[in-house]
Design a protein around this motif. Structure first.
Motif, PDB file in Angstrom:
ATOM      1  N   ALA A  76      -2.326  -0.174  10.940  1.00  0.00           N
ATOM      2  CA  ALA A  76      -2.107  -0.475   9.527  1.00  0.00           C
ATOM      3  C   ALA A  76      -0.770   0.095   9.047  1.00  0.00           C
ATOM      4  CB  ALA A  76      -3.257   0.073   8.683  1.00  0.00           C
ATOM      5  N   PHE A  77      -0.474   1.341   9.416  1.00  0.00           N
ATOM      6  CA  PHE A  77       0.786   1.964   9.015  1.00  0.00           C
ATOM      7  C   PHE A  77       1.970   1.194   9.598  1.00  0.00           C
ATOM      8  CE2 PHE A  77       4.201   5.112   9.775  1.00  0.00           C
ATOM      9  CZ  PHE A  77       4.469   5.461   8.465  1.00  0.00           C
ATOM     10  N   SER A  78       1.900   0.898  10.879  1.00  0.00           N
ATOM     11  CA  SER A  78       2.987   0.176  11.558  1.00  0.00           C
ATOM     12  C   SER A  78       3.198  -1.211  10.955  1.00  0.00           C
ATOM     13  CB  SER A  78       2.704   0.052  13.053  1.00  0.00           C
ATOM     14  OG  SER A  78       2.682   1.324  13.644  1.00  0.00           O
ATOM     15  N   ASP A  79       2.104  -1.890  10.603  1.00  0.00           N
ATOM     16  CA  ASP A  79       2.215  -3.218   9.994  1.00  0.00           C
ATOM     17  C   ASP A  79       2.965  -3.144   8.667  1.00  0.00           C
ATOM     18  OD1 ASP A  79       0.861  -4.333  12.134  1.00  0.00           O
ATOM     19  OD2 ASP A  79      -1.014  -4.654  11.038  1.00  0.00           O
ATOM     20  N   PHE A  80       2.611  -2.162   7.832  1.00  0.00           N
ATOM     21  CA  PHE A  80       3.301  -2.035   6.543  1.00  0.00           C
ATOM     22  C   PHE A  80       4.773  -1.655   6.728  1.00  0.00           C
ATOM     23  CE2 PHE A  80      -1.033  -1.780   4.758  1.00  0.00           C
ATOM     24  CZ  PHE A  80      -0.904  -2.753   3.775  1.00  0.00           C
ATOM     25  N   ILE A  81       5.052  -0.748   7.651  1.00  0.00           N
ATOM     26  CA  ILE A  81       6.445  -0.369   7.931  1.00  0.00           C
ATOM     27  C   ILE A  81       7.217  -1.600   8.417  1.00  0.00           C
ATOM     28  CG2 ILE A  81       7.957   0.917   9.521  1.00  0.00           C
ATOM     29  CD1 ILE A  81       6.930   2.692   7.299  1.00  0.00           C
ATOM     30  N   GLY A  82       6.629  -2.354   9.333  1.00  0.00           N
ATOM     31  CA  GLY A  82       7.279  -3.558   9.858  1.00  0.00           C
ATOM     32  C   GLY A  82       7.593  -4.562   8.766  1.00  0.00           C
ATOM     33  N   GLN A  83       6.664  -4.752   7.853  1.00  0.00           N
ATOM     34  CA  GLN A  83       6.891  -5.688   6.745  1.00  0.00           C
ATOM     35  C   GLN A  83       8.017  -5.193   5.839  1.00  0.00           C
ATOM     36  OE1 GLN A  83       3.000  -6.034   4.951  1.00  0.00           O
ATOM     37  NE2 GLN A  83       2.219  -7.294   6.604  1.00  0.00           N
ATOM     38  N   LEU A  84       8.039  -3.893   5.574  1.00  0.00           N
ATOM     39  CA  LEU A  84       9.096  -3.319   4.730  1.00  0.00           C
ATOM     40  C   LEU A  84      10.466  -3.423   5.406  1.00  0.00           C
ATOM     41  CD1 LEU A  84       7.135  -0.228   3.409  1.00  0.00           C
ATOM     42  CD2 LEU A  84       8.120  -2.030   1.970  1.00  0.00           C
ATOM     43  N   GLU A  85      10.500  -3.219   6.722  1.00  0.00           N
ATOM     44  CA  GLU A  85      11.766  -3.300   7.452  1.00  0.00           C
ATOM     45  C   GLU A  85      12.256  -4.746   7.554  1.00  0.00           C
ATOM     46  OE1 GLU A  85      11.634   0.581  10.391  1.00  0.00           O
ATOM     47  OE2 GLU A  85      10.725  -1.274  11.112  1.00  0.00           O
ATOM     48  N   PHE A  86      11.327  -5.679   7.713  1.00  0.00           N
ATOM     49  CA  PHE A  86      11.704  -7.082   7.867  1.00  0.00           C
ATOM     50  C   PHE A  86      12.223  -7.662   6.558  1.00  0.00           C
ATOM     51  CE2 PHE A  86      10.825 -11.672   8.088  1.00  0.00           C
ATOM     52  CZ  PHE A  86      11.540 -11.980   9.228  1.00  0.00           C
ATOM     53  N   ASP A  87      11.497  -7.440   5.481  1.00  0.00           N
ATOM     54  CA  ASP A  87      11.909  -7.920   4.156  1.00  0.00           C
ATOM     55  C   ASP A  87      11.375  -6.937   3.127  1.00  0.00           C
ATOM     56  OD1 ASP A  87      11.761  -9.255   1.546  1.00  0.00           O
ATOM     57  OD2 ASP A  87      12.396 -11.048   2.628  1.00  0.00           O
ATOM     58  N   LYS A  88      12.269  -6.121   2.588  1.00  0.00           N
ATOM     59  CA  LYS A  88      11.881  -5.042   1.681  1.00  0.00           C
ATOM     60  C   LYS A  88      11.065  -5.557   0.492  1.00  0.00           C
ATOM     61  CE  LYS A  88      13.840  -1.143  -0.908  1.00  0.00           C
ATOM     62  NZ  LYS A  88      13.489  -1.366  -2.280  1.00  0.00           N
ATOM     63  N   ASP A  89      11.514  -6.639  -0.143  1.00  0.00           N
ATOM     64  CA  ASP A  89      10.826  -7.149  -1.335  1.00  0.00           C
ATOM     65  C   ASP A  89       9.425  -7.657  -1.015  1.00  0.00           C
ATOM     66  OD1 ASP A  89      13.034  -6.536  -2.914  1.00  0.00           O
ATOM     67  OD2 ASP A  89      13.921  -8.527  -2.670  1.00  0.00           O
ATOM     68  N   ILE A  90       9.309  -8.447   0.025  1.00  0.00           N
ATOM     69  CA  ILE A  90       7.994  -8.972   0.410  1.00  0.00           C
ATOM     70  C   ILE A  90       7.103  -7.843   0.916  1.00  0.00           C
ATOM     71  CG2 ILE A  90       6.768 -10.462   2.054  1.00  0.00           C
ATOM     72  CD1 ILE A  90       9.125 -12.442   1.760  1.00  0.00           C
ATOM     73  N   GLY A  91       7.689  -6.932   1.696  1.00  0.00           N
ATOM     74  CA  GLY A  91       6.934  -5.776   2.187  1.00  0.00           C
ATOM     75  C   GLY A  91       6.391  -4.926   1.052  1.00  0.00           C
ATOM     76  N   GLU A  92       7.235  -4.672   0.057  1.00  0.00           N
ATOM     77  CA  GLU A  92       6.781  -3.902  -1.111  1.00  0.00           C
ATOM     78  C   GLU A  92       5.686  -4.643  -1.855  1.00  0.00           C
ATOM     79  OE1 GLU A  92      10.059  -2.805  -3.633  1.00  0.00           O
ATOM     80  OE2 GLU A  92      10.687  -1.195  -2.277  1.00  0.00           O
ATOM     81  N   ALA A  93       5.852  -5.952  -2.019  1.00  0.00           N
ATOM     82  CA  ALA A  93       4.836  -6.744  -2.719  1.00  0.00           C
ATOM     83  C   ALA A  93       3.488  -6.641  -2.004  1.00  0.00           C
ATOM     84  CB  ALA A  93       5.280  -8.208  -2.821  1.00  0.00           C
ATOM     85  N   LYS A  94       3.507  -6.739  -0.685  1.00  0.00           N
ATOM     86  CA  LYS A  94       2.255  -6.643   0.087  1.00  0.00           C
ATOM     87  C   LYS A  94       1.664  -5.237   0.001  1.00  0.00           C
ATOM     88  CE  LYS A  94       3.016 -10.466   3.193  1.00  0.00           C
ATOM     89  NZ  LYS A  94       3.016 -10.975   4.551  1.00  0.00           N
ATOM     90  N   ALA A  95       2.528  -4.224   0.046  1.00  0.00           N
ATOM     91  CA  ALA A  95       2.041  -2.847  -0.041  1.00  0.00           C
ATOM     92  C   ALA A  95       1.415  -2.580  -1.410  1.00  0.00           C
ATOM     93  CB  ALA A  95       3.185  -1.863   0.225  1.00  0.00           C
ATOM     94  N   TYR A  96       2.095  -3.017  -2.465  1.00  0.00           N
ATOM     95  CA  TYR A  96       1.544  -2.798  -3.813  1.00  0.00           C
ATOM     96  C   TYR A  96       0.299  -3.640  -4.055  1.00  0.00           C
ATOM     97  CZ  TYR A  96       5.287   0.330  -5.090  1.00  0.00           C
ATOM     98  OH  TYR A  96       6.127   1.412  -5.138  1.00  0.00           O
ATOM     99  N   GLN A  97       0.215  -4.789  -3.390  1.00  0.00           N
ATOM    100  CA  GLN A  97      -0.997  -5.609  -3.482  1.00  0.00           C
ATOM    101  C   GLN A  97      -2.180  -4.857  -2.858  1.00  0.00           C
ATOM    102  OE1 GLN A  97      -0.885  -9.269  -1.198  1.00  0.00           O
ATOM    103  NE2 GLN A  97      -2.480 -10.199  -2.445  1.00  0.00           N
ATOM    104  N   ALA A  98      -1.951  -4.235  -1.701  1.00  0.00           N
ATOM    105  CA  ALA A  98      -3.001  -3.449  -1.042  1.00  0.00           C
ATOM    106  C   ALA A  98      -3.419  -2.275  -1.924  1.00  0.00           C
ATOM    107  CB  ALA A  98      -2.527  -2.958   0.328  1.00  0.00           C
ATOM    108  N   LEU A  99      -2.437  -1.606  -2.525  1.00  0.00           N
ATOM    109  CA  LEU A  99      -2.738  -0.488  -3.423  1.00  0.00           C
ATOM    110  C   LEU A  99      -3.508  -0.963  -4.654  1.00  0.00           C
ATOM    111  CD1 LEU A  99       0.653   1.342  -3.105  1.00  0.00           C
ATOM    112  CD2 LEU A  99      -1.570   2.421  -2.699  1.00  0.00           C
ATOM    113  N   GLY A 100      -3.125  -2.118  -5.164  1.00  0.00           N
ATOM    114  CA  GLY A 100      -3.759  -2.661  -6.370  1.00  0.00           C
ATOM    115  C   GLY A 100      -5.258  -2.892  -6.224  1.00  0.00           C
ATOM    116  N   LYS A 101      -5.722  -3.079  -4.989  1.00  0.00           N
ATOM    117  CA  LYS A 101      -7.158  -3.284  -4.767  1.00  0.00           C
ATOM    118  C   LYS A 101      -7.981  -2.041  -5.108  1.00  0.00           C
ATOM    119  CE  LYS A 101      -6.714  -6.949  -1.377  1.00  0.00           C
ATOM    120  NZ  LYS A 101      -7.028  -7.423  -0.037  1.00  0.00           N
ATOM    121  N   MET A 102      -7.315  -0.897  -5.233  1.00  0.00           N
ATOM    122  CA  MET A 102      -8.007   0.354  -5.564  1.00  0.00           C
ATOM    123  C   MET A 102      -7.875   0.704  -7.055  1.00  0.00           C
ATOM    124  SD  MET A 102      -9.426   1.592  -2.843  1.00  0.00           S
ATOM    125  CE  MET A 102      -9.811  -0.031  -2.217  1.00  0.00           C
ATOM    126  N   LYS A 103      -7.177  -0.133  -7.816  1.00  0.00           N
ATOM    127  CA  LYS A 103      -6.873   0.162  -9.210  1.00  0.00           C
ATOM    128  C   LYS A 103      -8.121   0.357 -10.069  1.00  0.00           C
ATOM    129  CE  LYS A 103      -3.826  -1.279 -12.913  1.00  0.00           C
ATOM    130  NZ  LYS A 103      -2.708  -2.170 -13.236  1.00  0.00           N
TER     131      LYS A 103
END
Length: 150
Positions: A76-103
């Motif tokens: 899970a950690f590696s997947d999020f890092i990979g997404q952030l490294e590949f495309d920062k904006d899309i990676g951040e969007a996916k990371a914040y989407q995952a965080l948002g599920k706990m809101k």
């Protein structure tokens, strides 16, 4: 406060985190925790191979995250890092989407921000850039950053 007392207090807090994490042992919580960890790790714009290893070692050794299998945590950690490294904006969007599920779960959200802060401070430093990311994560979780001295 004696060193032994201080050490005992730290161990007690780590045990409390683990007990709290057990309540939320599910895929959404794991993904939110790793998304936040990846965002903090990438706060300066990149993560070197050494930083990745250091972060993964911390996550593997973190008592609170030990309720999850090491391979699930690393993936899970590696997947999020990979997404952030590949495309920062899309990676951040996916990371914040995952965080948002706990809101909507205040207890889980508070636990997540405490874990993210602990991970950020694992290297002995919690710099301004990391604090800004932690503030944004707290806000995404519907929490007041000031409650966590951010």
């Amino acid at each position: 406060m004696s060193f032994d007392s201080f050490l005992s207090q730290i161990k007690s807090k780590a045990s409390e985190l683990k007990t709290d994490v057990l309540k939320f042992k599910n895929k959404d919580f794991l993904n939110a925790a790793m998304a936040g960890s990846a965002l903090i790790a990438m706060a300066d714009g990149s993560v070197s191979a050494e930083e990745k290893q250091k972060m993964l070692k911390f996550i593997e050794g973190n008592e609170a995250l030990s309720v999850f299998s090491t391979s699930d945590v690393i993936k899970a950690f590696s997947d999020f890092i990979g997404q952030l490294e590949f495309d920062k904006d899309i990676g951040e969007a996916k990371a914040y989407q995952a965080l948002g599920k706990m809101k909507n779960n205040v207890e889980a959200a508070r636990l997540l921000i405490r874990m993210i802060i602990a991970i950020a401070a694992a290297d002995g430093s919690f710099d301004v850039t990391e604090k800004k990311v932690a503030q944004k994560i707290a806000q995404e979780l519907g929490l007041n950053p000031a409650d966590f001295e951010l």
